[in-house]
Structures are given as C-alpha cells and as structure tokens.
Write a protein that holds these residues in place. Structure first.
Motif, PDB file in Angstrom:
ATOM      1  N   VAL A  81      -5.458 -11.882 -10.381  1.00 38.36           N
ATOM      2  CA  VAL A  81      -5.544 -10.870 -11.029  1.00 38.36           C
ATOM      3  C   VAL A  81      -5.591 -11.096 -12.529  1.00 38.36           C
ATOM      4  O   VAL A  81      -6.572 -10.123 -13.538  1.00 38.36           O
ATOM      5  CB  VAL A  81      -3.996  -9.808 -11.482  1.00 38.36           C
ATOM      6  CG1 VAL A  81      -4.172  -8.961 -10.057  1.00 38.36           C
ATOM      7  CG2 VAL A  81      -3.119 -10.967 -11.712  1.00 38.36           C
ATOM      8  N   ASP A  82      -5.734 -11.834 -13.032  1.00 37.23           N
ATOM      9  CA  ASP A  82      -6.566 -13.207 -14.622  1.00 37.23           C
ATOM     10  C   ASP A  82      -7.496 -14.130 -14.026  1.00 37.23           C
ATOM     11  O   ASP A  82      -7.471 -15.165 -13.916  1.00 37.23           O
ATOM     12  CB  ASP A  82      -5.969 -13.553 -15.076  1.00 37.23           C
ATOM     13  CG  ASP A  82      -5.676 -13.821 -17.178  1.00 37.23           C
ATOM     14  OD1 ASP A  82      -6.858 -14.729 -17.434  1.00 37.23           O
ATOM     15  OD2 ASP A  82      -5.088 -12.886 -17.293  1.00 37.23           O
ATOM     16  N   ASP A  83      -8.458 -14.165 -14.796  1.00 36.53           N
ATOM     17  CA  ASP A  83      -9.963 -14.663 -14.738  1.00 36.53           C
ATOM     18  C   ASP A  83     -10.075 -16.041 -15.615  1.00 36.53           C
ATOM     19  O   ASP A  83     -10.395 -17.193 -14.918  1.00 36.53           O
ATOM     20  CB  ASP A  83     -10.666 -13.753 -14.835  1.00 36.53           C
ATOM     21  CG  ASP A  83     -11.200 -12.792 -13.217  1.00 36.53           C
ATOM     22  OD1 ASP A  83     -10.954 -13.239 -12.780  1.00 36.53           O
ATOM     23  OD2 ASP A  83     -12.259 -12.219 -13.586  1.00 36.53           O
ATOM     24  N   CYS A  84      -9.049 -16.268 -16.207  1.00 32.85           N
ATOM     25  CA  CYS A  84      -8.745 -16.656 -16.642  1.00 32.85           C
ATOM     26  C   CYS A  84      -7.493 -18.131 -16.960  1.00 32.85           C
ATOM     27  O   CYS A  84      -7.216 -18.931 -17.180  1.00 32.85           O
ATOM     28  CB  CYS A  84      -8.435 -16.823 -18.861  1.00 32.85           C
ATOM     29  SG  CYS A  84     -10.594 -16.019 -19.388  1.00 32.85           S
ATOM     30  N   VAL A  85      -6.531 -17.898 -15.790  1.00 34.79           N
ATOM     31  CA  VAL A  85      -6.165 -18.551 -15.683  1.00 34.79           C
ATOM     32  C   VAL A  85      -5.984 -19.298 -13.886  1.00 34.79           C
ATOM     33  O   VAL A  85      -6.533 -18.208 -12.983  1.00 34.79           O
ATOM     34  CB  VAL A  85      -3.839 -17.908 -14.947  1.00 34.79           C
ATOM     35  CG1 VAL A  85      -3.452 -18.664 -14.736  1.00 34.79           C
ATOM     36  CG2 VAL A  85      -4.255 -17.110 -16.309  1.00 34.79           C
ATOM     37  N   TYR A  86      -5.767 -20.823 -13.700  1.00 31.11           N
ATOM     38  CA  TYR A  86      -6.042 -21.386 -12.602  1.00 31.11           C
ATOM     39  C   TYR A  86      -5.193 -22.108 -12.639  1.00 31.11           C
ATOM     40  O   TYR A  86      -4.123 -22.825 -13.039  1.00 31.11           O
ATOM     41  CB  TYR A  86      -7.195 -22.440 -13.090  1.00 31.11           C
ATOM     42  CG  TYR A  86      -8.727 -21.115 -13.257  1.00 31.11           C
ATOM     43  CD1 TYR A  86     -10.189 -21.301 -12.521  1.00 31.11           C
ATOM     44  CD2 TYR A  86      -8.990 -21.086 -14.274  1.00 31.11           C
ATOM     45  CE1 TYR A  86     -10.866 -20.671 -12.429  1.00 31.11           C
ATOM     46  CE2 TYR A  86     -10.052 -20.895 -14.628  1.00 31.11           C
ATOM     47  CZ  TYR A  86     -11.318 -20.310 -14.014  1.00 31.11           C
ATOM     48  OH  TYR A  86     -12.296 -19.192 -14.475  1.00 31.11           O
ATOM     49  N   HIS A  87      -4.704 -22.770 -11.007  1.00 27.34           N
ATOM     50  CA  HIS A  87      -4.044 -23.086 -10.942  1.00 27.34           C
ATOM     51  C   HIS A  87      -3.935 -24.748  -9.493  1.00 27.34           C
ATOM     52  O   HIS A  87      -5.527 -23.985  -8.701  1.00 27.34           O
ATOM     53  CB  HIS A  87      -2.557 -22.054 -10.294  1.00 27.34           C
ATOM     54  CG  HIS A  87      -3.175 -21.718  -9.092  1.00 27.34           C
ATOM     55  ND1 HIS A  87      -3.335 -20.244  -8.490  1.00 27.34           N
ATOM     56  CD2 HIS A  87      -3.570 -21.940  -7.449  1.00 27.34           C
ATOM     57  CE1 HIS A  87      -3.396 -19.310  -7.506  1.00 27.34           C
ATOM     58  NE2 HIS A  87      -3.902 -20.706  -7.414  1.00 27.34           N
TER      59      HIS A  87
END
Length: 410
Positions: A81-87
């Motif tokens: 849901v947030d394109d600028c957060v990665y894991h």
C-alpha cells in the motif's frame, strides 16, 4: 518509528547524491546547448539527452523507477500500500527501507544485513552514509534504547520559524487557539487600506511553516492550522493574530516531542471526533481523528467535512467514515510489513457520541438518519464483516478532542 522503538531495530540513514541524474529516459528529448558549452552552430545544433537531468518534468518519476528496479534486484519487496517502503527477509533477519526523494532510512534487526544493503546501494549509486539516524527532514530522532523509547522532535525547526517571523523572544502562550474562537470571511479585509496592510505580512508563508510542523510531529496544532489555512488567499488581521498565538504556543512547547515506547501489546487504536457546524462561512463541521500505536500518535488529521450535516450524530458518523478509511489503510500497511502478528484483527475506533455508536452498531433506520449519503453506510458493512469495531468513551477521554475545537489550558 513506533515499530523501530518496539522491536529495538537498528536505524541508519543514507543520502543519494544528485539522485535525479540516475534516472533513465524512455523517450527522445532534446535541449538547447547550455551556456558556457557551445559546440558548432548553437542556432542549428542541440543536445540529445542520454540520462535524466534536473529540470525535466519526469525526472523524479524516472529516478523512482531506477531505484525500484535496483532495490528489487537485491531481494527487496515493495509494501503493498506504500510504493516507497520496501522490506527484505532472510530467515529471522529482516530490514526495511524507506525512500523519500533522495533520503533513505534503513531499519533492521541485524547489523550485518544492514551493512550489506548499504554496500549494495553504494555500488549502484553515489551515496553518503550518515550512520545512525538522528536528524531527517527537519526532525530530530532521540533514542533511549535501554528503555525502549524513541522520540521525534522539531525543536530546531520551530526555533528557525520563530526567528524567521520575529517571534524568537516572544512571550510563551498557553494554548494554540482560545476556547470558542471562530474564524470567518467577515474578518477578511473590507477596504483597500486593510488589504495593503495585510499584504505586508507573510501570512501564507507562516501558515505553511506551521503546516509542516503539524504534519510531522505536532498534532496539537492541526485544528488551528487547518482553520487558518482556509484564508490563505485573503487573510485579515484577526487571522494573523491567531497565527502569532500559535507561534507563542510553540515557543512554550518547542521541547515537546512525539514519544514511542516498547509495550507488551501492539494494536492500532483510533479516536475520532467532530464539532457541529463549526465553520461560520459554510456551516460545515470539522472532523478530527488520531491513531495510536504503542502509546504514541502515528497518524492524525483535522479537516472540514465535505457536506453539511443536520445533526451531531450525522457529523460523528461522517467522521467515522473518513477515520475508518484511513484506519484500514494503516492496518494494511502494518500487515504488509509482516513483523506484527495479529494486527489483522478488528480495527478499534472510539467515539464520545452515544447516538453515533448505536446507529453504527445496528441496522435500524430512523427519520433522522435516512438522509445520510449511502457511501457513509459502508461503516455499517465494515462492522458487520468484522473489520471494524466501535466503542463509546467519555468526552474527558477523547484524545481527538483538540483536533476539532479550541480547549482551555490545563
């Protein structure tokens, strides 16, 4: 930041140098030869771009595409849901990456995995390693890891704002807005003299400075900042006096910070409230909500409702609709991080209006409620499907109260 405090994650910061120059170009673009570098006939010869440069409309988007392609190749996955957060997960080890233009935050439970990611990024981009994150986007990060506490402060930013508008030596104020204070178009300039006087005052700039503070770490000024923002195009002296009152309040509270601490239970809890016909110009109400995680505010908003409501129950129900929309997004965001167990359970919202709680929790329709727009009735559907639960609390316990009205000093 709340999850960093709760799980005691390592938190580091990096900066991408000349980030926009890394973007690839998908189309053919020509530009005039820059001053100081002319080859051949400048009137008949132009430069053909091979890479993105600053000034292109698509520069930021092409930079994001490039970064996304590179970081995905290293095994990272994008939050749904947030394109600028990665894991990225490697057994029990995990790392999170947050991208904001050219600023990067890295949070991990394994220092080696964190350094591997840093080396990978430095291999593909020209990076500046800033080490442990202590200051990002004008926000100071304070940590007491032995106590599981993390605080976010904008003291330096607030001091700069106070100095910018000549308020650095002002008398501290008790509240950002007085109880019962109302603003309206009647307070706008009524003649040419008043208009010329207000033109000398940097009203829009000051309100913009306040907005950045309230968005980042200061939900306590969200209500008054939103109210003052409605008069940016034609402010009056009363509006400017209200801005200075907020600045005096910030002078007294500039050392305050948002605090998160490690707790036994992780749960997103929402509080929502509204006034009734608080806008004197349109008779629309103001909704406010705040979401807490491990005891600290993680999201908040104060905004004028889009329609005129005919009762306090209707305004509270409309506020519930807006609040539940954002709450479900928050839950999906945290779920996408895959480190919080049981977060999929019912989202809990608190009201201080019994009529709104009763109407939300049953299928009965009354003559007073039948006019409510059908889109707001999705709240009932969410309750029946188990996505949402609504509970009543006393007005004295309503955390969202300062987001809808001025309160007296305590």
């Amino acid at each position: 930041m709340a999850l960093v405090a709760h799980f005691d994650l390592e938190l580091h910061q990096m900066d991408v140098k000349t980030a926009f120059l890394n973007g690839d170009i998908d189309e053919t673009i020509y530009m005039r030869q820059p001053e100081g570098f002319v080859s051949g006939d400048p009137d008949n010869m132009v430069c053909k771009l091979k890479k993105s440069i600053y000034g292109l409309k698509q520069a930021s988007r092409q930079w994001y595409f490039k970064f996304h392609q590179v970081i995905i190749s290293f095994g990272f996955e994008m939050n749904m849901v947030d394109d600028c957060v990665y894991h990225k997960f490697n057994g029990s080890k995990h790392i999170f990456l947050v991208l904001y233009v050219d600023d990067i935050l890295l949070a991990s439970n394994d220092i080696e995995l964190l350094h591997d990611t840093k080396r990978f990024l430095s291999k593909h981009f020209e990076m500046k390693d800033l080490g442990d994150a202590s200051f990002v986007l004008g926000i100071q990060i304070h940590r007491a890891r032995s106590h599981g506490i993390l605080g976010l402060s904008q003291k330096n930013y607030i001091e700069k704002v106070l100095k910018r508008y000549g308020m650095h030596d002002c008398k501290p104020g008790d509240t950002p807005v007085a109880k019962g204070d109302k603003f309206s178009l009647d307070q706008c300039p009524k003649n040419d003299f008043e208009k010329k006087e207000i033109e000398k005052i940097p009203y829009a700039s000051a309100v913009g400075s306040l907005m950045y503070a309230q968005v980042c770490t200061r939900p306590d000024i969200a209500y008054v900042t939103g109210m003052l923002g409605r008069y940016l195009s034609n402010p009056g002296m009363e509006h400017w006096k209200a801005v200075k009152r907020v600045l005096r309040y910030l002078q007294r509270t500039k050392n305050c910070m948002l605090t998160y601490r490690r707790l036994d239970q992780l749960e997103i809890i929402g509080y929502t409230d509204s006034d009734f016909a608080g806008c004197k110009d349109s008779m629309k109400s103001t909704s406010g909500y705040v979401y807490l995680l491990i005891g600290g505010a993680i999201s908040w908003k104060s905004a004028k409702q889009s329609i005129i409501a005919s009762s306090t129950m209707a305004t509270e129900f409309i506020a519930c609709y807006e609040t539940s929309n954002h709450g479900l997004w928050l839950r999906n965001f945290v779920t996408g991080l895959r480190i919080v167990d049981g977060i999929e359970r019912q989202l809990k919202l608190h009201f201080d209006n019994k009529s709104a709680v009763l109407y939300s929790n049953n299928n009965m329709s009354t003559t007073k409620s039948k006019h409510i727009d059908i889109k707001f009735l999705v709240v009932k559907e969410r309750i029946q499907s188990g996505q949402l639960s609504i509970e009543h609390i006393g007005a004295n316990s309503m955390v969202a109260d300062p987001l809808t009205k001025g309160l007296p000093p305590k």
